[in-house]
Design a protein around this motif. Structure first.
Motif, short mmCIF file in Angstrom:
data_model
loop_
_atom_site.label_atom_id
_atom_site.label_comp_id
_atom_site.label_asym_id
_atom_site.label_seq_id
_atom_site.Cartn_x
_atom_site.Cartn_y
_atom_site.Cartn_z
N LYS A 46 70.55 41.02 74.02
CA LYS A 46 70.54 40.42 75.37
C LYS A 46 70.10 41.46 76.41
O LYS A 46 69.29 41.17 77.29
CB LYS A 46 71.94 39.91 75.72
CG LYS A 46 72.44 38.76 74.87
CD LYS A 46 71.83 37.45 75.29
CE LYS A 46 72.51 36.29 74.59
NZ LYS A 46 71.86 35.00 74.94
N ALA A 47 70.63 42.66 76.26
CA ALA A 47 70.29 43.72 77.22
C ALA A 47 68.83 44.12 77.12
O ALA A 47 68.25 44.61 78.10
CB ALA A 47 71.19 44.93 76.98
N ALA A 48 68.23 43.93 75.94
CA ALA A 48 66.83 44.29 75.75
C ALA A 48 65.87 43.23 76.27
O ALA A 48 64.66 43.38 76.14
CB ALA A 48 66.57 44.54 74.27
N GLY A 49 66.40 42.17 76.86
CA GLY A 49 65.54 41.15 77.45
C GLY A 49 65.60 39.80 76.77
O GLY A 49 64.86 38.89 77.12
N ALA A 63 65.01 38.14 57.94
CA ALA A 63 65.38 36.73 58.04
C ALA A 63 65.66 36.34 59.49
O ALA A 63 65.27 35.26 59.94
CB ALA A 63 66.60 36.46 57.16
N ALA A 64 66.32 37.24 60.22
CA ALA A 64 66.62 36.97 61.63
C ALA A 64 65.36 36.88 62.46
O ALA A 64 65.25 36.02 63.36
CB ALA A 64 67.55 38.06 62.17
N GLU A 65 64.39 37.73 62.18
CA GLU A 65 63.13 37.69 62.92
C GLU A 65 62.37 36.38 62.65
O GLU A 65 61.80 35.79 63.56
CB GLU A 65 62.25 38.89 62.55
CG GLU A 65 62.72 40.22 63.13
CD GLU A 65 62.49 40.32 64.63
OE1 GLU A 65 61.98 39.37 65.26
OE2 GLU A 65 62.83 41.37 65.19
N ARG A 66 62.37 35.94 61.40
CA ARG A 66 61.71 34.67 61.08
C ARG A 66 62.40 33.51 61.78
O ARG A 66 61.75 32.61 62.32
CB ARG A 66 61.68 34.46 59.56
CG ARG A 66 60.74 35.39 58.83
CD ARG A 66 60.57 35.00 57.38
NE ARG A 66 61.82 35.10 56.62
CZ ARG A 66 62.24 36.23 56.04
NH1 ARG A 66 61.53 37.34 56.15
NH2 ARG A 66 63.36 36.24 55.36
N ASN A 81 65.52 37.00 73.37
CA ASN A 81 64.46 36.61 72.44
C ASN A 81 64.09 37.76 71.51
O ASN A 81 62.91 38.05 71.28
CB ASN A 81 63.22 36.11 73.20
CG ASN A 81 62.18 35.51 72.25
OD1 ASN A 81 62.51 34.97 71.21
ND2 ASN A 81 60.91 35.66 72.62
N CYS A 82 65.12 38.45 70.99
CA CYS A 82 64.86 39.55 70.07
C CYS A 82 66.05 39.74 69.14
O CYS A 82 67.08 39.07 69.28
CB CYS A 82 64.55 40.85 70.82
SG CYS A 82 65.89 41.46 71.86
N VAL A 141 66.23 32.48 71.14
CA VAL A 141 67.55 32.98 70.76
C VAL A 141 67.53 34.51 70.69
O VAL A 141 66.49 35.12 70.43
CB VAL A 141 68.03 32.43 69.40
CG1 VAL A 141 68.34 30.95 69.49
CG2 VAL A 141 67.02 32.71 68.29
N SER A 142 68.69 35.09 70.92
CA SER A 142 68.93 36.50 70.65
C SER A 142 69.82 36.57 69.42
O SER A 142 70.70 35.72 69.24
CB SER A 142 69.62 37.17 71.84
OG SER A 142 68.84 37.05 73.00
N VAL A 143 69.58 37.58 68.57
CA VAL A 143 70.29 37.65 67.29
C VAL A 143 70.85 39.05 67.07
O VAL A 143 70.13 40.05 67.24
CB VAL A 143 69.36 37.27 66.10
CG1 VAL A 143 70.18 37.18 64.81
CG2 VAL A 143 68.63 35.97 66.37
N GLY A 144 72.11 39.10 66.68
CA GLY A 144 72.73 40.35 66.25
C GLY A 144 72.95 40.29 64.75
O GLY A 144 73.40 39.27 64.22
N VAL A 145 72.64 41.39 64.06
CA VAL A 145 72.74 41.45 62.60
C VAL A 145 73.71 42.56 62.21
O VAL A 145 73.68 43.66 62.77
CB VAL A 145 71.37 41.73 61.96
CG1 VAL A 145 71.45 41.67 60.43
CG2 VAL A 145 70.31 40.78 62.49
#
Length: 201
Positions: A178-181, A124-127, A183-184, A149-153
């Motif tokens: 965020k650390a991974a760049g 769901a977060a990826e979508r 938008n993930c 956006v960056s999302v933590g699950v």
């Protein structure tokens, strides 16, 4: 021309209307129309307790708009508010109608996904992330602004029915995104401070 009784009735109706408006204003974020942090935290806590009693999974998404300060600095706060509102609408439509979405403050949002395990919540977060990437807001200069956006699950099993601990777990995953760049999406693991990769074999 109004009788005293009619005046009293009108005054009561007006007071009732004002009380209703104030109640709405106390729970809704004015810029996005989403629940504000206090209201979201209360309904999220109740959702966690219901999930715990029914032994159903529940996950939280912590969503942060990437480089939002740059938008405000470049285009102004009014355009920034339009971007916030557009992202809020996208988050709401990307998730299920019953999912609880709120604005925590600044450029940060959260959503409670009842009935979803960690893997489904990651999907769901990826979508959601992909749909936000399609958002475009036109500035006063005629330029189209695109955002991400960056999302933590995190899942309730990591923290128990404690919204603060659940948000802390999602926050660790968000910082990893965020650390991974940016938008993930990143996912909190079962141990405090752990981030896992559900996509690896």
């Amino acid at each position: 021309w109004l009788t005293p009784g009619a005046v009293a009735i009108l005054a009561m109706l007006y007071r009732g209307s004002m009380v209703g408006q104030l109640q709405v204003q106390s729970t809704v974020d004015a810029k996005t129309g989403l629940l504000n942090f206090a209201a979201w935290r209360d309904v999220a806590h109740r959702a966690l307790l219901r999930a715990e009693r029914s032994k159903l999974p529940v996950a939280v998404l912590l969503i942060d708009l990437d480089h939002f300060k740059r938008v405000n600095d470049t285009y102004g706060h009014l355009v920034g508010d339009e971007v916030l509102a557009a992202v809020a609408r996208t988050i709401s439509t990307a998730l299920r109608p019953g999912d609880l979405v709120g604005r925590l403050g600044g450029e940060e949002f959260a959503a409670i996904l009842a009935g979803l395990n960690l893997l489904d919540a990651q999907g769901a977060a990826e979508r959601l992330r992909a749909q936000v990437r399609e958002v475009q807001v036109r500035s006063d200069r005629g330029e189209w602004i695109k955002v991400s956006v960056s999302v933590g699950v995190a899942e309730m099993s990591v923290s128990g029915a404690d919204i603060r601990r659940l948000l802390d777990a999602a926050d660790v995953a968000l910082y990893a995104a965020k650390a991974a760049g940016r938008n993930c999406v990143r996912v909190a693991g079962p141990r405090p401070g752990e981030v896992i990769d559900l996509t690896s074999p």
